[in-house]
Design a protein around this motif. Structure first.
Motif, PDB file in Angstrom:
ATOM      1  N   SER A  69       0.832  -1.196   0.000  1.00  0.00           N
ATOM      2  CA  SER A  69       0.000   0.000   0.000  1.00  0.00           C
ATOM      3  C   SER A  69       0.869   1.248   0.000  1.00  0.00           C
ATOM      4  O   SER A  69       1.939   1.293   0.609  1.00  0.00           O
ATOM      5  N   LYS A  70       0.426   2.268  -0.687  1.00  0.00           N
ATOM      6  CA  LYS A  70       1.101   3.569  -0.801  1.00  0.00           C
ATOM      7  C   LYS A  70       2.467   3.470  -1.480  1.00  0.00           C
ATOM      8  O   LYS A  70       3.310   4.362  -1.316  1.00  0.00           O
TER       9      LYS A  70
ATOM     10  N   GLN B 154      -3.220   4.426  -1.982  1.00  0.00           N
ATOM     11  CA  GLN B 154      -3.423   3.573  -0.812  1.00  0.00           C
ATOM     12  C   GLN B 154      -4.375   2.447  -1.169  1.00  0.00           C
ATOM     13  O   GLN B 154      -5.385   2.659  -1.835  1.00  0.00           O
TER      14      GLN B 154
ATOM     15  N   ASP C  42      -5.606   0.553   3.746  1.00  0.00           N
ATOM     16  CA  ASP C  42      -4.146   0.634   3.805  1.00  0.00           C
ATOM     17  C   ASP C  42      -3.488  -0.740   3.996  1.00  0.00           C
ATOM     18  O   ASP C  42      -2.434  -0.869   4.619  1.00  0.00           O
TER      19      ASP C  42
ATOM     20  N   ASP D 214      -1.406  -4.055   3.028  1.00  0.00           N
ATOM     21  CA  ASP D 214      -0.303  -4.493   2.178  1.00  0.00           C
ATOM     22  C   ASP D 214      -0.562  -5.920   1.717  1.00  0.00           C
ATOM     23  O   ASP D 214      -0.969  -6.769   2.525  1.00  0.00           O
TER      24      ASP D 214
ATOM     25  N   THR E  96      -1.993  -3.540   9.436  1.00  0.00           N
ATOM     26  CA  THR E  96      -1.649  -2.286  10.080  1.00  0.00           C
ATOM     27  C   THR E  96      -1.613  -2.500  11.570  1.00  0.00           C
ATOM     28  O   THR E  96      -2.198  -3.457  12.087  1.00  0.00           O
TER      29      THR E  96
ATOM     30  N   GLN F 144      -9.550  -1.948  -1.552  1.00  0.00           N
ATOM     31  CA  GLN F 144      -9.435  -0.676  -2.255  1.00  0.00           C
ATOM     32  C   GLN F 144     -10.182  -0.703  -3.583  1.00  0.00           C
ATOM     33  O   GLN F 144      -9.621  -0.530  -4.642  1.00  0.00           O
TER      34      GLN F 144
END
Length: 760
Positions: free
Chosen positions: A436-437, A450, A454, A456, A690, A758
């Motif tokens: 992410s990001k 993102q 968020d 990954d 996260t 997302q």
């Protein structure tokens, strides 16, 4: 007797012989007396011929003083537009006057003859007027019989088309003169057509086409002789003679006229006497209210009119009336779509509770369903109704399609032979970084999107898995690898429109940041379903007008992308349904491919999916009541985030099951799909949670979970909601399919409000 006496006696005898009324004048001559002085044969004949000359002179003066009108009266030319379902049944009539003018060749010959038989048997022989007919009409009126009219068909046409319905002597005289001139100028068949198209038949039906629909539920060209005979009979007194509402006297009188029609046809030699005996009266159907614009009908009419605009039929041409438009809308599928929206969305909203459920007031839904093989739009949902929402949500272009655009990025990569940053071909099995990001590489414009929540998805994730869970970081890098202009070119080739504001050469395009409507997205996915042949959804099946020609654009065109590209994308999208964010629509009743989409701030949610038979796009939009301001859908129906895998997917599944009920559904023929060589990841693809998620995991904030399939190797399960219990170095076996199969136990359905990976 002397001479004097003899003369006196002679005078007396002469006086006795003198005719009555004659007296002697001073000169001794005879003189007529009384009324005989005024009527002599010479005077009578002189007056008669003088009168004829005066009448002839008056007729000549009248003929030249009365001009034939150059324009018809407004009522005579007013028409409605008739919109029909695909099966020919009337859906709606739009216009002040329920009339559709049809040419004479659309009216059966025996039906034409029926009107002539009862109204004007000498029609093809007279000169527009028939003095004997006028006299006969007066005589029949005195008898109370309705076997013939006093005016010719030409006179009645003139009255309907040019004049008014008042009964003044002045109007009658003008009618006679104009009828003579019209007869000299027009062909008889044209006069007859005008007469049949201008008559009022009752039931708010003007003209024979509207009458055929109102009384027998058929078009004019399908009328039988018996039906035509009744319509010819009813025009004398439409209200009194309508069989559905007529009293005993009205029914008796209309039957007299009905039988007179057939008997006169026999007398004219236009109907065999033996056949006449077999013909029986056919009562008309019960009256129905004129179809209006209630429910979804208004939106369907909007869609049809917009499509006609694209074929150079402007709004003024449409508003003039006279169009007979048959839509591709399947009545049963339309009902199924409306019911699905009601059951899966509207029934769960409380649009009146503005205090506790404020978000429900903002929810708008739109949908388009297309026959995959023909491109025909078979169902469409535009909103709650024209009274609540004047413009169709199915056609609106002020919202972004979100991640439903991502398959276009993949299609462009496959079609152009694009490669990753390390030079490897982009295929469904190609590896990307799912962090992410992550900052994209190779773009002049910085972009580090993102992922949903968020999350990954690891340093190495296949394109198939990234599509299943709509991983933004992967598709942002992919569009840079393919080049945004190339992706835009593919999008336009597949059916999207190049509108103002399309993001030029920006990686953000991968997230569907341009505007689109449900019809466009249906075009894209229908083209994929049709193995890459350009499919342009069309709502109009046919449109006819007496003065205009309309030729619908072909729905199926040439190859937009190669079959291999289309089949490969379809195969990837079946994985989205089987094991990804689209698993909500999974069913054993059909094989499906699709993609969820949720825009930034959750202002729109989409589910675009297809089976081999049907392509359907369902979208939700958050719109502040009374304005066009976009607002979030989060909180819809008292729940959480309302993305593409929630209400849109539920509507899609419910509708598709109903629409395909009883259909022998097939499977996708993706024989030319090229998935690419499997690539072993060097590390686990499970996302790194996260800190907040690690501390307190929540099922509602995870992607749809899947139960382990004992027939599969656990190393290819990308489910980020599961903890990474598998070995991070384990790689798939060579025989393993890179996409999910339909064998083995199915994962349980995800919750109503899953948090998609997302889905932007």
């Amino acid at each position: 007797m002397g001479r004097a006496e003899a003369r006196k006696a002679q005078q007396q005898r002469g006086a006795r012989r003198a005719p009555t009324g004659r007296t002697k004048g001073k000169d001794g001559g005879g003189k007529r007396s009384g009324i005989r002085r005024f009527f002599t044969w010479k005077k009578i004949l002189g007056t008669f011929f003088g009168g004829i000359l005066v009448l002839m002179a008056a007729a000549v003066i009248l003929y030249f003083s009365v001009d034939e009108p150059t324009d018809p009266n407004k009522q005579a030319t007013q028409q409605s537009n008739t919109y029909k379902y695909a099966d020919g049944s009337v859906m709606a009539r739009v216009g002040d006057t329920n009339r559709s003018i049809v040419p004479i060749d659309k009216i059966p010959q025996d039906v034409r003859t029926a009107f002539i038989a009862i109204e004007n048997k000498s029609f093809y022989k007279d000169r527009g007027v028939d003095l004997m007919g006028v006299a006969r009409g007066l005589f029949n009126t005195l008898r109370g019989k309705g076997t013939a009219g006093g005016s010719t068909i030409t006179q009645q046409y003139v009255k309907n088309y040019y004049l008014t319905q008042d009964q003044s002597p002045t109007r009658k005289v003008r009618e006679l003169v104009i009828a003579i001139k019209v007869d000299q100028r027009m062909e008889k068949d044209d006069v007859l057509a005008g007469y049949l198209n201008t008559n009022f038949y009752g039931r708010n039906a003007y003209g024979i086409q509207a009458a055929a629909q109102a009384f027998y539920g058929v078009d004019a060209d399908k009328l039988t002789l018996v039906q035509g005979a009744y319509l010819a009979a009813v025009i004398q007194a439409p209200s009194q003679y309508d069989w559905a509402t007529a009293g005993p006297n009205g029914k008796e009188l209309v039957m007299i006229r009905f039988n007179a029609v057939l008997d006169n046809m026999v007398e004219m030699g236009e109907l065999d006497a033996a056949k006449r005996k077999t013909l029986a009266f056919e009562p008309p159907i019960a009256p129905k209210p004129t179809p209006g614009m209630d429910g979804q009908k208004g939106y369907l009419v909007q869609a049809a009119n917009e499509e006609m605009n694209r074929q150079d039929i402007n709004d003024a041409d449409i508003a003039a009336g006279g169009w007979d438009i048959t839509l591709n809308i399947d009545k049963k599928k339309q009902e199924a779509l409306e019911k699905a929206v009601q059951d899966e969305l509207e029934s769960k909203l409380d649009r009146k509770d503005t205090k506790n459920r404020p978000q429900d007031q903002s929810v708008q839904a739109g949908a388009t369903s297309v026959d995959a093989k023909t491109g025909a739009i078979v169902a469409m949902y535009g909103g709650q109704g024209l009274a609540e929402k004047s413009a169709s949500n199915a056609l609106r272009t002020d919202y972004q399609p979100g991640s439903t655009f991502k398959p276009i990025v993949l299609a462009s990569a496959l079609e152009t032979g694009a490669t990753t940053q390390d030079g490897k071909p982009i295929t469904p099995n190609a590896l990307y970084d799912g962090t992410s990001k992550r900052q994209v590489v190779g773009s002049k414009i910085p972009f580090n999107p993102q992922n949903q929540d968020d999350k990954d998805f690891g340093k190495e994730i296949t394109v198939q898995e990234a599509t299943n869970y709509s991983v933004n970081s992967v598709y942002a890098q992919m569009i840079v690898d393919v080049k945004p202009p190339a992706v835009k070119k593919t999008a336009l080739a597949l059916g999207m429109q190049d509108r103002k504001g399309w993001p030029e050469d920006k990686p953000a395009m991968s997230l569907g940041t341009m505007s689109a409507n449900t019809v466009e997205m249906a075009a894209v996915y229908a083209t994929l379903d049709n193995h890459g042949k350009k499919t342009t959804p069309t709502i109009i099946k046919a449109a006819a007008h007496k003065d205009r020609e309309y030729v619908p654009a072909p729905a199926i065109g040439s190859q937009a992308i190669s079959r291999q590209t289309a089949d490969t994308v379809t195969k990837v999208l079946t994985g989205v349904v089987e094991d990804g964010s689209g698993s909500k629509v999974r069913s054993s009743a059909y094989q499906a491919a699709g993609k969820t989409g949720t825009t930034e701030s959750n202002v729109a949610g989409w589910f675009t999916g297809y089976t081999p038979e049907l392509v359907t796009v369902v979208a939700m939009f958050g719109e502040e009541p009374g304005s066009h301001k976009q607002v979030t859908l989060t909180g819809t129906a008292g729940g959480g985030r309302a993305g593409g895998s929630s209400f849109p997917a539920e509507i899609w599944k419910t509708y598709t099951l109903a629409a395909l009920k009883g259909v022998d559904t097939g499977t996708f023929d993706v024989s030319e799909a090229e998935m690419g060589a499997p690539q072993a990841p060097s590390r686990s693809i499970a996302p790194s949670p996260t800190p907040s998620q690690a501390a307190s995991p929540s099922p509602s904030s995870s992607p749809p979970s899947s139960s382990p399939d004992p027939t599969k190797s656990p190393t290819r399960s990308p489910n980020p909601s599961n903890s990474p219990t598998k070995s991070p170095t384990q790689s798939p076996t060579p025989t393993q399919s890179p996409t999910p199969t339909k064998s083995g136990p199915k994962p349980p359905d995800p919750p109503l409000f899953p948090q998609e990976s997302q889905d932007r």
